[in-house]
Motif scaffolding. Structure first.
Motif, PDB file in Angstrom:
ATOM      1  N   ASP A 162     -30.095 -11.754 -44.198  1.00 14.07           N
ATOM      2  CA  ASP A 162     -31.439 -12.253 -43.892  1.00 14.07           C
ATOM      3  C   ASP A 162     -32.043 -13.027 -45.060  1.00 14.07           C
ATOM      4  OD1 ASP A 162     -31.489 -11.298 -41.368  1.00 14.07           O
ATOM      5  OD2 ASP A 162     -32.661  -9.507 -41.789  1.00 14.07           O
ATOM      6  N   PHE A 181     -24.259  -9.240 -33.540  1.00 14.59           N
ATOM      7  CA  PHE A 181     -24.571  -9.344 -32.121  1.00 14.59           C
ATOM      8  C   PHE A 181     -23.276  -9.566 -31.351  1.00 14.59           C
ATOM      9  CE2 PHE A 181     -25.525 -12.300 -28.565  1.00 14.59           C
ATOM     10  CZ  PHE A 181     -26.119 -11.360 -27.735  1.00 14.59           C
ATOM     11  N   HIS A 182     -22.991  -8.641 -30.416  1.00 11.19           N
ATOM     12  CA  HIS A 182     -21.829  -8.805 -29.552  1.00 11.19           C
ATOM     13  C   HIS A 182     -20.533  -8.906 -30.360  1.00 11.19           C
ATOM     14  CE1 HIS A 182     -21.669  -8.900 -25.322  1.00 11.19           C
ATOM     15  NE2 HIS A 182     -20.784  -9.844 -25.264  1.00 11.19           N
ATOM     16  N   LYS A 228     -19.801 -10.607 -32.880  1.00 14.40           N
ATOM     17  CA  LYS A 228     -19.445 -11.961 -33.330  1.00 14.40           C
ATOM     18  C   LYS A 228     -18.888 -11.891 -34.744  1.00 14.40           C
ATOM     19  CE  LYS A 228     -22.388 -15.107 -30.799  1.00 14.40           C
ATOM     20  NZ  LYS A 228     -23.562 -15.970 -30.844  1.00 14.40           N
ATOM     21  N   HIS A 283     -28.540 -14.439 -40.861  1.00 17.28           N
ATOM     22  CA  HIS A 283     -29.031 -13.416 -39.925  1.00 17.28           C
ATOM     23  C   HIS A 283     -27.992 -12.888 -38.941  1.00 17.28           C
ATOM     24  CE1 HIS A 283     -32.977 -14.798 -41.304  1.00 17.28           C
ATOM     25  NE2 HIS A 283     -32.643 -15.999 -40.944  1.00 17.28           N
ATOM     26  N   GLU A 284     -26.761 -12.690 -39.349  1.00 18.11           N
ATOM     27  CA  GLU A 284     -25.781 -12.196 -38.374  1.00 18.11           C
ATOM     28  C   GLU A 284     -25.879 -10.690 -38.160  1.00 18.11           C
ATOM     29  OE1 GLU A 284     -24.734 -13.877 -41.109  1.00 18.11           O
ATOM     30  OE2 GLU A 284     -23.218 -15.360 -40.570  1.00 18.11           O
ATOM     31  N   LEU A 285     -26.236  -9.949 -39.224  1.00 19.31           N
ATOM     32  CA  LEU A 285     -26.159  -8.499 -39.137  1.00 19.31           C
ATOM     33  C   LEU A 285     -27.484  -7.879 -38.734  1.00 19.31           C
ATOM     34  CD1 LEU A 285     -24.056  -7.918 -42.340  1.00 19.31           C
ATOM     35  CD2 LEU A 285     -23.323  -7.330 -40.047  1.00 19.31           C
ATOM     36  N   GLY A 286     -27.385  -6.724 -38.060  1.00 26.11           N
ATOM     37  CA  GLY A 286     -28.582  -5.996 -37.692  1.00 26.11           C
ATOM     38  C   GLY A 286     -28.253  -4.525 -37.539  1.00 26.11           C
ATOM     39  N   ILE A 287     -29.294  -3.698 -37.406  1.00 24.57           N
ATOM     40  CA  ILE A 287     -29.079  -2.281 -37.127  1.00 24.57           C
ATOM     41  C   ILE A 287     -29.420  -2.067 -35.661  1.00 24.57           C
ATOM     42  CG2 ILE A 287     -29.812   0.073 -37.616  1.00 24.57           C
ATOM     43  CD1 ILE A 287     -30.325  -0.806 -40.480  1.00 24.57           C
ATOM     44  N   PHE A 288     -28.451  -1.654 -34.881  1.00 26.53           N
ATOM     45  CA  PHE A 288     -28.634  -1.504 -33.451  1.00 26.53           C
ATOM     46  C   PHE A 288     -28.696  -0.033 -33.063  1.00 26.53           C
ATOM     47  CE2 PHE A 288     -25.912  -5.497 -33.724  1.00 26.53           C
ATOM     48  CZ  PHE A 288     -27.027  -6.313 -33.867  1.00 26.53           C
ATOM     49  N   ASN A 289     -29.256   0.231 -31.860  1.00 24.52           N
ATOM     50  CA  ASN A 289     -29.490   1.597 -31.391  1.00 24.52           C
ATOM     51  C   ASN A 289     -30.465   2.306 -32.311  1.00 24.52           C
ATOM     52  OD1 ASN A 289     -27.818   1.368 -29.133  1.00 24.52           O
ATOM     53  ND2 ASN A 289     -26.023   1.721 -30.434  1.00 24.52           N
ATOM     54  N   ARG A 290     -30.581   3.621 -32.156  1.00 24.97           N
ATOM     55  CA  ARG A 290     -31.538   4.322 -33.009  1.00 24.97           C
ATOM     56  C   ARG A 290     -31.139   5.773 -33.226  1.00 24.97           C
ATOM     57  NH1 ARG A 290     -36.778   5.321 -29.166  1.00 24.97           N
ATOM     58  NH2 ARG A 290     -35.647   5.945 -27.332  1.00 24.97           N
TER      59      ARG A 290
END
Lengths: 162, 499
Positions: free
Chosen positions: B158, B180-181, B183, B164-171
């Motif tokens: 970020d 995402f997906h 990628k 911005h490819e990475l993120g924290i998903f679910n919880r």
């Protein structure tokens, strides 16, 4: 099936973007709009939304994956969410969920063969005084018994088909 | 400046300093996973707990600014107990598979565990299973179970690359980092996420399972991949070189380096090197009074100095040709680190040439060389991968009838019956002393690491040989020089265990 964002929905998203100081605030209303139209939110929908909103896919996905009220898989026309949190569980919520699954021969989270019903267990929906309860699409049904719940679903099914 | 006291050490720090930076400045140990000096503050790992005098509750040092007269410590039992519990929370779902984890030996979690581990876990529930060995493109592998959700990698994509490819998903306990997906993570700085990962959740495909890190030594040097000249650490042992990591350099690369630069070590390994000299005796013969010399911007300033001094003093008619690999891309810049000029010392070459009044003629093949009968010195670039015409020019050079001397790092295949060609092995950036001038003239010093090819010399050392009378004897001595002991693969695992 490719996802296409209709013009009216696109305009809705663009309007939402104007409402907030941060673009990120518009993610939830936009996702809800898509879910309302499609029933669920696909990866393709996230990609399209990312382009329209000018936000990274990963960031929209973070929001989508965090909230359980967004469906990440297709659901039936009646999305039955049975509460199995403490009050409901004590009053037969779990058995109710099982019964509905049995009746419509559908596994939890899957879509029944006729495409009508998806059953999911959920945590507290804030209607503990009327336990057990379920939410079908947007509507609460409270003080259920197994029989009354099935009856309600049958009626709703009739309405959707009719 | 603000005065403060950290664990009994008095020090002064500039305004706006975070408490954790004060701890590090005072050389006090303080655990930190999510905090990284090159990224924003997240405050999620909760391990940099400290006690501030006058404050009833413990605070995290990474998100607390130092105030005038602040007295802070992390030595009390209260802090230790809190950190111990924080640690235990991190380990609820961590698989503790250190024996098969590539990060073992340089893992923040492992180090912390040695000090604060509970050893008998107090968690009754089974660990949440998450995805292991997820391929994130061609460079990075993700193991979700090992991740402690510090979010350093997310903040890196970020804030630094802005991709911005990475993120924290679910919880909750199902939270996972990912793309995402799924990628692929293919930005040009992706492997930095492996460096900053405090655990073994992100590992590098290139380095994975090649070596245990405790069998590696590191040497601080300068990346020769482009004219940015990032400060780097090269990790090596007696089997060769294994990886390159960035080294903090406030003026050049800060904490980062590009993925391309991480691949710039393979040609240092002896199996890819010209490891012996060919027809070295040619250098002794009285040679022609005319000399054409072809060079690139890949040598050090010291090498150019001694070479140009020699040329000026030799009374020969000398023409120097400057081989530019991709002149049209020389000024490219990606606004982070990568520059189009794939030579580490273009500035150094140009400045030294001016200093010694040497004219650099552009080199564009051997077209004008047919009528030339004098000697030719051909100094090949060490990083041949960035010279698209390398093979073509070498092939042409080997067909020349002139007295040709090739100074080479990469292997040169030559017909040994051709007596007019001599080949002298060169040292690489990893092995020699000297310095580069980067794109804006910053001097960066190379530090000689262990020799990979025993008969190799730096260009300035060859020049001093040429100047001396006993060239042949010197080369003889050189060929007898002991190389570093060659080790068999995994020798340590065979013999190192003998107690």
């Amino acid at each position: 099936m490719a996802f296409i964002l209709k013009d009216e929905d696109k305009n809705f998203v663009l309007e939402e973007l104007k409402r907030y100081e941060s673009k990120y605030s518009a993610i939830i209303p936009s996702l809800f709009r898509i879910q309302k139209k499609e029933g669920w939110i696909s990866a393709e929908a996230v990609s399209v939304l990312s382009e329209v909103m000018g936000l990274p896919e990963a960031h929209i996905n973070e929001v989508l994956q965090f909230y359980t009220m967004f469906n990440k898989e297709p659901v039936g026309k009646l999305h039955v969410q049975v509460c199995t949190n403490v009050s409901c569980a004590m009053n037969g919520g779990r058995e109710l969920a099982k019964k509905i699954c049995q009746k419509y021969q559908v596994k939890e989270g899957a879509v029944s063969q006729d495409g009508m019903i998806t059953v999911t267990r959920v945590e507290c929906l804030g209607a503990c005084d009327k336990a057990p309860m379920m939410q079908v699409n947007d509507k609460y049904w409270e003080d259920l018994t197994q029989e009354s719940a099935i009856q309600i679903l049958e009626d709703l099914k009739q309405k959707v088909v009719g | 400046m603000l005065k403060c006291n950290i664990n009994g050490v008095d020090l002064e720090v500039p305004e706006g300093t975070k408490l954790i930076e004060a701890f590090l400045k005072a050389e006090q140990k303080i655990a930190h996973y999510c905090w990284h000096p090159g990224l924003s503050v997240a405050g999620v790992c909760r391990l940099c707990m400290c006690e501030i005098e006058g404050n009833p509750r413990l605070q995290i040092a990474c998100n607390t600014e130092v105030q005038e007269g602040m007295v802070a410590s992390n030595q009390s039992e209260k802090v230790k107990e809190t950190v111990r519990w924080g640690m235990d929370f991190h380990l609820i779902n961590h698989p503790l598979d250190c024996p098969i984890c590539d990060q073992a030996g340089e893992c923040g979690l492992q180090e912390q565990y040695m000090e604060y581990g509970q050893y008998t876990p107090s968690m009754a529930h089974a660990k949440v299973k998450k995805r292991k060995v997820v391929s994130l493109g061609s460079k990075v592998v993700l193991d979700s179970e090992r991740c402690i959700l510090c979010s350093r990698c997310v903040r890196f994509t970020d804030e630094v690359t802005k991709t911005h490819e990475l993120g924290i998903f679910n919880r909750g306990d199902k939270s996972e980092i990912g793309t995402f997906h799924d990628k692929p993570l293919e930005n040009k700085y992706a492997v930095n996420t492996v460096d900053i990962c405090p655990v073994g959740a992100l590992t590098s495909k290139e380095f994975r399972f090649k070596q245990r890190v405790w069998y590696l030594k590191d040497e601080k040097t300068v990346c020769p991949g482009c004219s940015t000249g990032c400060s780097v650490k090269v990790y090596h042992n007696q089997e060769g070189l294994f990886r390159v990591k960035p080294e903090y350099d406030a003026e050049v690369n800060e904490h980062w380096m590009c993925d391309e630069g991480r691949g710039v070590f393979d040609w240092v390994n002896r199996q890819n090197r010209q490891s012996y000299s060919v027809n070295a005796e040619n250098m002794e013969k009285p040679s022609s009074s005319e000399l054409k010399l072809i060079l690139t911007a890949q040598q050090t300033v010291e090498e150019y100095e001694s070479l140009f001094e020699y040329l000026k003093s030799s009374n020969k008619k000398v023409e120097v040709y400057y081989w530019k690999n991709n002149p049209d891309k020389f000024d490219d810049f990606d606004n982070l680190l990568i520059r189009g000029d794939k030579n580490p010392n273009t500035k150094g070459l140009l400045e030294t040439a001016v200093k010694h009044d040497i004219t650099l003629n552009p080199f564009s093949g051997f077209d004008g060389f047919e009528s030339f009968e004098g000697d030719i010195w051909f100094i090949l670039p060490e990083n041949k991968a960035v010279y698209p015409l390398y093979e073509q020019y070498v092939e042409k050079a080997l067909k020349l009838e002139n007295n040709l001397t090739i100074f080479a790092v990469p292997k040169v295949k030559v017909d040994k019956t051709k007596k007019n060609i001599s080949i002298l092995p060169l040292k690489t950036y990893f092995e020699k002393d000297g310095h580069f001038l980067n794109f804006n003239g910053l001097k960066r010093q190379l530090k000689p690491g262990p020799l990979q090819v025993s008969s190799a010399l730096a260009l300035n050392e060859w020049v001093s040989f040429v100047k001396s009378d006993d060239f042949g004897d010197q080369v003889d001595l050189l060929s007898k020089r002991k190389s570093e002991g060659f080790r068999k693969k995994n020798e340590m695992t065979q013999t190192g265990g003998g107690l």
